[in-house]
Design an enzyme around this catalytic site. Structure first.
Site, PDB file in Angstrom:
ATOM      1  N   VAL B  99     -31.398 -17.854 -23.584  1.00  0.00           N
ATOM      2  CA  VAL B  99     -31.574 -18.780 -24.610  1.00  0.00           C
ATOM      3  C   VAL B  99     -31.630 -19.872 -24.817  1.00  0.00           C
ATOM      4  CG1 VAL B  99     -30.421 -18.559 -26.492  1.00  0.00           C
ATOM      5  CG2 VAL B  99     -30.309 -16.187 -25.053  1.00  0.00           C
ATOM      6  N   CYS B 100     -32.866 -20.741 -25.545  1.00  0.00           N
ATOM      7  CA  CYS B 100     -32.790 -22.108 -25.359  1.00  0.00           C
ATOM      8  C   CYS B 100     -33.218 -22.507 -24.363  1.00  0.00           C
ATOM      9  CB  CYS B 100     -31.486 -22.143 -25.987  1.00  0.00           C
ATOM     10  SG  CYS B 100     -31.164 -24.167 -27.034  1.00  0.00           S
ATOM     11  N   THR B 101     -32.171 -23.642 -23.965  1.00  0.00           N
ATOM     12  CA  THR B 101     -32.337 -24.495 -22.542  1.00  0.00           C
ATOM     13  C   THR B 101     -31.788 -23.672 -21.426  1.00  0.00           C
ATOM     14  OG1 THR B 101     -30.579 -25.738 -23.157  1.00  0.00           O
ATOM     15  CG2 THR B 101     -32.510 -26.250 -23.842  1.00  0.00           C
ATOM     16  N   ALA B 149     -35.934 -18.899 -27.561  1.00  0.00           N
ATOM     17  CA  ALA B 149     -36.285 -20.295 -28.118  1.00  0.00           C
ATOM     18  C   ALA B 149     -34.869 -21.233 -28.785  1.00  0.00           C
ATOM     19  CB  ALA B 149     -37.359 -20.127 -29.524  1.00  0.00           C
TER      20      ALA B 149
END
Lengths: 210, 210
Positions: B99-101, B149
């Site tokens: 998730v995310c970075t 994202a």
């Protein structure tokens, strides 16, 4: 601006962390995780543990209060020390909010008597028994009280709250920073939209859990 | 079915708890919060603390791995003990997710070389530098790797994963149980949709934070 998140045994993790991820991004927000005791508090499945940073006695006048739900709410509905704290703190808050069955606690404290409020869809009847007027809306604003529906609705509630406290630009910036552009894979997120068999499955699982 | 959630200093809370709130509702899921050390791990703002239940050495073959993002990812991009663990565990998983970075860590471990993947919109360039092919999609499935994202996208990712592992009915039931029927107050959840001034505000705040 102190934002207090109530914790208790068997809370629902996302009820707390959804609003937290939004509100903690406000530059002037100081987060306090409040419980009857400081230290580790386990969620309803017993596998996720958050840390309470403050006792109830240490938090008397937060600007914002967030009361999450969870299976643990049911045993607290007549727990006067907590209900007293909710009544007293509510006198001081600018905003008193709940997510999911957190509204049952607000109602049990007498803060929702005969006003519209929401909760997890499975507990609308119990919310009515506790004196509120349940509505199926996702976020219900009633004076300075904002109640949100089940679990994930706390994100929507918190963004609306930021709009009230810091304006539309701040709310949009936080929405973008958490990339909240949801794409649920199904249109099954409310009992009005899900199929009868899915609703029945969730009802049965919930009964088994409780 | 073991589901392992990686924790590290300065993770993003919702990156972990979004997927957790979905996946932990699977009756056969056993959750493990994994970090280099057991005990309290603070998120990127230092105010929310989750408890790591397992060390990296104790979790060798989870069925599902969830790698969250957060400011803490940046200092781990060359941290070989963690990258080695990601490489080894990925050999054993049925699904490796981020998730995310969190996708920056998967890329740094060499798991995303020249394949489509996503990350927080602010870090697409860095993801490319680490060898992946960034796309603006919210959830990207590439073999057994699923990248999501920014922050809130982990909820969508996890529901899609449940569809893969347990079928559509189970995914819909969990969606309904967390009442995931989002009503974002604005259409500002992606850089393609937000106004230029909001995008600029978030860029500036992010630069100041980092």
């Amino acid at each position: 601006m102190q934002v207090a998140y109530l914790l208790f045994d068997r809370f629902t993790a996302l009820d707390v962390t959804g609003p937290y991820e939004v509100l903690s991004r406000l530059p002037d927000a100081a987060s306090a995780f409040v419980a009857e005791r400081v230290g580790s508090i386990a969620n309803e499945s017993g596998t996720l543990t958050l840390t309470a940073s403050h006792t109830l006695a240490e938090v008397r006048a937060p600007q914002i209060l967030v009361v999450p739900g969870g299976l643990g709410t049911r045993v607290l509905l007549e727990h006067e020390p907590l209900l007293d704290w909710l009544r007293e703190v509510h006198e001081e808050t600018e905003w008193t909010t709940s997510v999911c069955t957190g509204s049952l606690l607000l109602a049990a404290a007498g803060l929702l008597n005969d006003v519209p409020a929401t909760t997890h869809w499975l507990e609308r009847d119990l919310l009515a028994k506790l004196g509120a007027r349940p509505t199926p809306e996702r976020v219900v604003e009633q004076g300075k009280i904002i109640t949100a529906a089940g679990v994930s609705s706390g994100i929507d509630m918190a963004l609306r709250l930021v709009e009230r406290t810091h304006g539309e630009l701040a709310a949009q910036a936080i929405q973008l920073s958490i990339e909240y552009d949801p794409e649920p894979p199904f249109d099954a997120g409310s009992p009005e939209k899900a199929s009868a068999s899915v609703v029945e499955l969730v009802r049965a699982a919930s009964a088994a859990r409780a």
